[in-house]
Motif scaffolding. Structure first.
Motif, PDB file in Angstrom:
ATOM      1  N   ARG A   1      43.403  37.677  41.205  1.00 31.37           N
ATOM      2  CA  ARG A   1      42.474  36.683  40.677  1.00 31.37           C
ATOM      3  C   ARG A   1      42.860  35.267  41.096  1.00 31.37           C
ATOM      4  O   ARG A   1      42.047  34.349  41.000  1.00 31.37           O
ATOM      5  N   ASP A   2      44.099  35.096  41.570  1.00 40.04           N
ATOM      6  CA  ASP A   2      44.506  33.792  42.091  1.00 40.04           C
ATOM      7  C   ASP A   2      44.067  33.578  43.534  1.00 40.04           C
ATOM      8  O   ASP A   2      44.118  32.448  44.040  1.00 40.04           O
ATOM      9  N   ILE A   3      43.637  34.639  44.215  1.00 40.07           N
ATOM     10  CA  ILE A   3      43.256  34.522  45.626  1.00 40.07           C
ATOM     11  C   ILE A   3      42.166  33.467  45.832  1.00 40.07           C
ATOM     12  O   ILE A   3      42.302  32.591  46.698  1.00 40.07           O
ATOM     13  N   PRO A   4      41.053  33.498  45.072  1.00 41.53           N
ATOM     14  CA  PRO A   4      40.025  32.466  45.313  1.00 41.53           C
ATOM     15  C   PRO A   4      40.506  31.056  44.975  1.00 41.53           C
ATOM     16  O   PRO A   4      40.061  30.089  45.603  1.00 41.53           O
ATOM     17  N   VAL A   5      41.416  30.924  44.016  1.00 42.34           N
ATOM     18  CA  VAL A   5      41.961  29.597  43.683  1.00 42.34           C
ATOM     19  C   VAL A   5      42.808  29.080  44.836  1.00 42.34           C
ATOM     20  O   VAL A   5      42.667  27.921  45.272  1.00 42.34           O
ATOM     21  N   ILE A   6      43.697  29.930  45.358  1.00 42.88           N
ATOM     22  CA  ILE A   6      44.547  29.536  46.487  1.00 42.88           C
ATOM     23  C   ILE A   6      43.693  29.206  47.702  1.00 42.88           C
ATOM     24  O   ILE A   6      43.921  28.204  48.398  1.00 42.88           O
ATOM     25  N   ARG A   7      42.681  30.029  47.948  1.00 43.31           N
ATOM     26  CA  ARG A   7      41.813  29.795  49.102  1.00 43.31           C
ATOM     27  C   ARG A   7      41.107  28.440  48.983  1.00 43.31           C
ATOM     28  O   ARG A   7      41.007  27.682  49.962  1.00 43.31           O
ATOM     29  N   THR A   8      40.636  28.112  47.797  1.00 46.92           N
ATOM     30  CA  THR A   8      39.947  26.836  47.592  1.00 46.92           C
ATOM     31  C   THR A   8      40.893  25.654  47.761  1.00 46.92           C
ATOM     32  O   THR A   8      40.524  24.631  48.361  1.00 46.92           O
TER      33      THR A   8
ATOM     34  N   LEU B   1      28.047  35.930  27.020  1.00 43.74           N
ATOM     35  CA  LEU B   1      28.526  36.294  28.343  1.00 43.74           C
ATOM     36  C   LEU B   1      30.044  36.430  28.422  1.00 43.74           C
ATOM     37  O   LEU B   1      30.596  36.635  29.496  1.00 43.74           O
ATOM     38  N   SER B   2      30.719  36.327  27.293  1.00 47.17           N
ATOM     39  CA  SER B   2      32.177  36.404  27.306  1.00 47.17           C
ATOM     40  C   SER B   2      32.641  37.817  27.649  1.00 47.17           C
ATOM     41  O   SER B   2      32.292  38.782  26.974  1.00 47.17           O
ATOM     42  N   LEU B   3      33.445  37.944  28.705  1.00 48.21           N
ATOM     43  CA  LEU B   3      33.961  39.253  29.109  1.00 48.21           C
ATOM     44  C   LEU B   3      35.150  39.685  28.265  1.00 48.21           C
ATOM     45  O   LEU B   3      35.382  40.870  28.079  1.00 48.21           O
ATOM     46  N   ALA B   4      35.931  38.730  27.785  1.00 48.58           N
ATOM     47  CA  ALA B   4      37.148  39.064  27.057  1.00 48.58           C
ATOM     48  C   ALA B   4      36.946  39.075  25.545  1.00 48.58           C
ATOM     49  O   ALA B   4      37.881  39.389  24.804  1.00 48.58           O
ATOM     50  N   GLY B   5      35.758  38.730  25.068  1.00 53.11           N
ATOM     51  CA  GLY B   5      35.505  38.766  23.633  1.00 53.11           C
ATOM     52  C   GLY B   5      36.447  37.863  22.859  1.00 53.11           C
ATOM     53  O   GLY B   5      36.708  36.720  23.246  1.00 53.11           O
TER      54      GLY B   5
ATOM     55  N   SER C   1      40.441  50.008  32.051  1.00 54.47           N
ATOM     56  CA  SER C   1      39.747  48.811  31.586  1.00 54.47           C
ATOM     57  C   SER C   1      40.660  47.589  31.629  1.00 54.47           C
ATOM     58  O   SER C   1      40.668  46.772  30.715  1.00 54.47           O
ATOM     59  N   GLY C   2      41.432  47.466  32.720  1.00 52.37           N
ATOM     60  CA  GLY C   2      42.206  46.258  32.939  1.00 52.37           C
ATOM     61  C   GLY C   2      41.276  45.096  33.241  1.00 52.37           C
ATOM     62  O   GLY C   2      40.238  45.254  33.896  1.00 52.37           O
ATOM     63  N   TYR C   3      41.647  43.903  32.809  1.00 54.70           N
ATOM     64  CA  TYR C   3      40.710  42.779  32.848  1.00 54.70           C
ATOM     65  C   TYR C   3      40.308  42.400  34.271  1.00 54.70           C
ATOM     66  O   TYR C   3      39.140  42.083  34.533  1.00 54.70           O
ATOM     67  N   THR C   4      41.237  42.430  35.208  1.00 53.17           N
ATOM     68  CA  THR C   4      40.899  42.062  36.580  1.00 53.17           C
ATOM     69  C   THR C   4      39.906  43.052  37.175  1.00 53.17           C
ATOM     70  O   THR C   4      38.967  42.667  37.882  1.00 53.17           O
ATOM     71  N   THR C   5      40.079  44.341  36.897  1.00 53.06           N
ATOM     72  CA  THR C   5      39.119  45.346  37.358  1.00 53.06           C
ATOM     73  C   THR C   5      37.741  45.081  36.765  1.00 53.06           C
ATOM     74  O   THR C   5      36.716  45.214  37.441  1.00 53.06           O
ATOM     75  N   LEU C   6      37.707  44.669  35.503  1.00 56.57           N
ATOM     76  CA  LEU C   6      36.434  44.389  34.850  1.00 56.57           C
ATOM     77  C   LEU C   6      35.749  43.177  35.485  1.00 56.57           C
ATOM     78  O   LEU C   6      34.523  43.157  35.632  1.00 56.57           O
ATOM     79  N   MET C   7      36.527  42.169  35.885  1.00 58.12           N
ATOM     80  CA  MET C   7      35.935  41.033  36.595  1.00 58.12           C
ATOM     81  C   MET C   7      35.374  41.472  37.944  1.00 58.12           C
ATOM     82  O   MET C   7      34.356  40.948  38.411  1.00 58.12           O
ATOM     83  N   GLU C   8      36.027  42.458  38.583  1.00 53.91           N
ATOM     84  CA  GLU C   8      35.492  42.995  39.834  1.00 53.91           C
ATOM     85  C   GLU C   8      34.138  43.664  39.601  1.00 53.91           C
ATOM     86  O   GLU C   8      33.205  43.503  40.403  1.00 53.91           O
TER      87      GLU C   8
ATOM     88  N   SER D   1      37.517  36.483  40.917  1.00 57.35           N
ATOM     89  CA  SER D   1      37.828  37.784  41.499  1.00 57.35           C
ATOM     90  C   SER D   1      38.104  37.641  42.988  1.00 57.35           C
ATOM     91  O   SER D   1      37.396  36.920  43.700  1.00 57.35           O
ATOM     92  N   GLY D   2      39.148  38.335  43.440  1.00 55.62           N
ATOM     93  CA  GLY D   2      39.443  38.365  44.861  1.00 55.62           C
ATOM     94  C   GLY D   2      38.591  39.361  45.628  1.00 55.62           C
ATOM     95  O   GLY D   2      38.644  39.411  46.858  1.00 55.62           O
TER      96      GLY D   2
END
Length: 362
Positions: free
Chosen positions: A18-25, A165-169, A276-283, A190-191
């Protein structure tokens, strides 16, 4: 040009990806990024950014356990983790003394902050959900979180703001004034990107999680995939095995694949079966998947809560690992409609840079 230190936790690959798009930016804006990580998190980021500068930076072991012993084992490990956090912070001070940095970004690494350099914490979990039996520990976590958040200038939450729209509740809702003052809801990060490809794969099953639960799920899945009609791929999440694929009827089983190969398979799949790991859910949100079966890792309270939450919202079907009936549970996925429409990573990461990161870098 500013110099940024980015340091993700190595508990699974989610923090790194999930840090990939931040680093890329950051790099797209001309900033120099040094990545401080270890283990698989370091390996994944090396593949994504082969020309970046890296520092081998150990974190702390994962206090996972089998089944519902996770919570007591995690609590028992806290004193050892606190010592590791102190060491982690001392190592950071040594890193910062060698080079000049303008900003430190810690993805869930508790000791990665500085009193001299602006520091940002990344986490989707501002509130810890525990079983009722452990509610005193859940209450105790509130002042501990407050102390932690006080060490950082801002907190990036990779989720939409509290609401429909909250994914993490409830996990991403701040509980203290400190968190409320410093939180920035970035939206999903998401990467994994959407690809222009045909959805020609009926199922993608991603087996993951700490042992022995990973092996337990593999045994259950492989004994039942023959019940399903259609074609599919099973990713066993076991990189220590030979990578050669094996065929079981219409199914292909692979011990592991690269992040690029996994992204392509997720794009192609009509139905995804996964933890149901959070990063997978963001994917799943990024790829706009409308069918998925979630199987939380037993004893991991965050995954169990998210599975329950999504089922209540009518987004995705979920089933406990011990009660999995693959044919019946896959059929039930048709009753759910997936996540509602929401801003995607590209839009979110641009807003994150313009409204938050640029304040410290330009």
């Amino acid at each position: 040009m500013a110099h940024v230190l980015v340091s993700p936790l190595n508990w699974g690959l989610g923090h790194a990806t999930r840090d990939i798009p931040v680093i890329r930016t950051l790099r797209d804006h001309g900033h120099d990024v040094t990545i401080a990580a270890c283990g698989n998190a370091l390996s994944v980021l090396r593949q994504e950014f082969p020309d970046a500068r890296y520092i081998e930076y150990p974190d702390y072991p994962v206090p996972f356990s089998s089944g519902h012993l996770f919570v007591p084992k995690f609590c028992a490990a806290i004193p050892f983790m606190l010592k590791a956090v102190v060491r982690e912070h001392a190592t950071l001070e040594a890193i910062l003394a060698k080079d000049r940095y303008n900003l430190v970004i810690s993805d869930n690494r508790l000791g990665v902050f500085s009193s001299e350099i602006p520091s940002i914490f990344v986490s989707h979990q501002l509130h810890y959900h525990l079983p009722l039996l452990y509610w005193p520990a859940e209450l105790l976590a509130i002042p501990v979180n407050q102390y932690l958040h006080e060490q950082y200038n801002r907190i990036i939450v990779p989720d939409n703001p509290p609401g429909p729209l909250s994914l993490a509740g409830k996990l991403s809702r701040p509980q203290t004034d400190v968190a409320r003052e410093r939180v920035f809801y970035s939206g999903i990060l998401s990467g994994t990107r959407q690809l222009a490809c045909t959805r020609d794969l009926d199922y993608l099953i991603v087996i993951s999680g700490p042992e022995p639960q990973r092996s337990f799920l593999e045994k259950v899945i492989l004994s039942k995939i023959g019940d399903l009609d259609g074609s599919g791929v099973v990713l066993l999440g076991s990189p220590q095995r030979p990578k050669a694929a094996t065929r079981r009827g219409n199914w292909i089983c692979v011990s592991y694949v690269s992040t690029e190969e996994k992204a392509e398979l997720m794009n192609r799949a009509r139905c995804v079966i996964c933890r149901s790991g959070y990063t997978t859910l963001m994917e799943l949100a990024e790829l706009e998947k409308d069918r998925a079966l979630l199987i939380p890792t037993p004893g991991q309270t965050e995954q169990e809560y998210l599975s329950w939450y999504y089922k209540e919202k009518g987004w995705y079907h979920s089933q406990d690992q011990g009660h999995l009936d693959l044919l019946d549970d896959v059929e039930k996925t048709h009753k759910y409609h997936g996540f509602p429409a929401m801003p995607k990573t590209t839009e979110n990461v641009h807003r994150l840079y313009d409204e938050l990161l640029a304040e410290y870098l330009e």
